[in-house]
Design a protein around this motif. Structure first.
Motif, PDB file in Angstrom:
ATOM      1  N   ASP A  85      69.285 -66.401  33.663  1.00 38.49           N
ATOM      2  CA  ASP A  85      70.288 -66.507  32.877  1.00 38.49           C
ATOM      3  C   ASP A  85      70.647 -64.863  32.335  1.00 38.49           C
ATOM      4  O   ASP A  85      71.697 -64.409  32.271  1.00 38.49           O
ATOM      5  N   TRP A  99      83.344 -60.601  29.024  1.00 33.49           N
ATOM      6  CA  TRP A  99      82.686 -61.590  28.077  1.00 33.49           C
ATOM      7  C   TRP A  99      82.966 -63.178  28.222  1.00 33.49           C
ATOM      8  O   TRP A  99      81.988 -63.832  28.324  1.00 33.49           O
ATOM      9  N   LYS A 100      84.152 -63.310  28.055  1.00 31.45           N
ATOM     10  CA  LYS A 100      84.625 -64.643  28.227  1.00 31.45           C
ATOM     11  C   LYS A 100      84.208 -65.587  29.360  1.00 31.45           C
ATOM     12  O   LYS A 100      83.495 -66.525  29.259  1.00 31.45           O
ATOM     13  N   PRO A 101      84.467 -64.870  30.528  1.00 31.95           N
ATOM     14  CA  PRO A 101      84.066 -65.730  31.815  1.00 31.95           C
ATOM     15  C   PRO A 101      82.717 -65.984  31.856  1.00 31.95           C
ATOM     16  O   PRO A 101      81.981 -66.876  32.088  1.00 31.95           O
ATOM     17  N   CYS A 103      80.539 -66.146  29.115  1.00 28.95           N
ATOM     18  CA  CYS A 103      80.176 -67.187  28.213  1.00 28.95           C
ATOM     19  C   CYS A 103      80.374 -68.443  28.889  1.00 28.95           C
ATOM     20  O   CYS A 103      79.692 -69.418  28.686  1.00 28.95           O
ATOM     21  N   TRP A 104      81.600 -68.670  29.352  1.00 34.75           N
ATOM     22  CA  TRP A 104      81.813 -70.037  30.063  1.00 34.75           C
ATOM     23  C   TRP A 104      80.513 -70.404  31.225  1.00 34.75           C
ATOM     24  O   TRP A 104      80.210 -71.417  31.338  1.00 34.75           O
ATOM     25  N   ARG A 105      80.406 -69.519  32.121  1.00 31.71           N
ATOM     26  CA  ARG A 105      79.446 -69.396  33.156  1.00 31.71           C
ATOM     27  C   ARG A 105      78.053 -70.022  32.611  1.00 31.71           C
ATOM     28  O   ARG A 105      77.386 -70.787  32.900  1.00 31.71           O
ATOM     29  N   GLY A 107      77.166 -70.709  29.253  1.00 33.12           N
ATOM     30  CA  GLY A 107      77.451 -71.648  28.227  1.00 33.12           C
ATOM     31  C   GLY A 107      76.643 -71.122  27.115  1.00 33.12           C
ATOM     32  O   GLY A 107      75.853 -71.964  26.044  1.00 33.12           O
ATOM     33  N   SER A 109      77.610 -68.536  23.327  1.00 30.21           N
ATOM     34  CA  SER A 109      78.728 -67.817  22.408  1.00 30.21           C
ATOM     35  C   SER A 109      78.530 -66.206  22.882  1.00 30.21           C
ATOM     36  O   SER A 109      77.648 -65.789  23.261  1.00 30.21           O
ATOM     37  N   ARG A 110      79.588 -65.646  22.503  1.00 28.28           N
ATOM     38  CA  ARG A 110      79.621 -64.105  22.946  1.00 28.28           C
ATOM     39  C   ARG A 110      78.571 -63.494  22.212  1.00 28.28           C
ATOM     40  O   ARG A 110      78.070 -62.570  22.719  1.00 28.28           O
TER      41      ARG A 110
END
Length: 167
Positions: A85, A99-101, A103-105, A107, A109-110
């Motif tokens: 990761d 950063w948002k995508p 963090c989604w991938r 799992g 937090s930012r």
């Protein structure tokens, strides 16, 4: 914008190298099936297309062999990271993903993703600057040996002191 990096690298320079590797990878020619090309001009499907009304595209410039070699070296740095990761976060940031995508991938937090990204860059910089890795290019007539192999220290029977082993 290709710069020559030599000597110790900081985490910021490591980040620059990853971004340059991502740009180099984007500039490589696409993979196509051989034998399925045509010398004929493209088919005009609409009247507007016949007169050049479509958007102009710039030709893709191939990267230099030096840029490709630096890209391959940068790819080996990802293998120095213990967590897959962390390598994924470093590469996604090099590709310019926000950063948002990421963090989604992943799992996370930012803040956690940023800490892991920064720690990964520091890990790579420390390992690079320590000189632990030498390229394992086979020399003609020589057997390739692992780059990290070291001889254990030799103890003398007289006083138990550790004496460097010769040859």
């Amino acid at each position: 914008m290709s710069r020559r990096f030599s000597g110790p690298l900081s985490p910021n320079e490591i980040e620059d190298r990853f971004e340059e590797a991502a740009r180099t990878l984007r500039r490589l020619p696409g993979i196509g099936v051989r034998g399925h090309a045509s010398a004929w001009p493209p088919i005009v499907r609409a009247a507007a297309d016949a007169y050049g009304w479509e958007a102009a595209t710039a030709p893709r410039l191939s990267p230099s062999p030096q840029a490709i070699s630096q890209m391959e070296e940068t790819f080996t740095w990802l293998s120095w990271l213990r967590e897959p990761d962390d390598a994924r976060i470093v590469w996604l940031r090099a590709e310019g993903v926000r950063w948002k995508p990421i963090c989604w991938r992943i799992g996370l937090s930012r803040a956690s993703a940023w800490r892991r990204w920064a720690a990964a860059l520091i890990t790579i910089a420390n390992r690079h600057n320590a000189g632990l890795i030498r390229p394992m290019l086979p020399q003609p007539g020589k057997k390739a040996t692992p780059a990290l192999r070291r001889k254990p220290p030799h103890k003398t029977a007289k006083h138990g002191n550790i004496v460097p082993q010769t040859a």
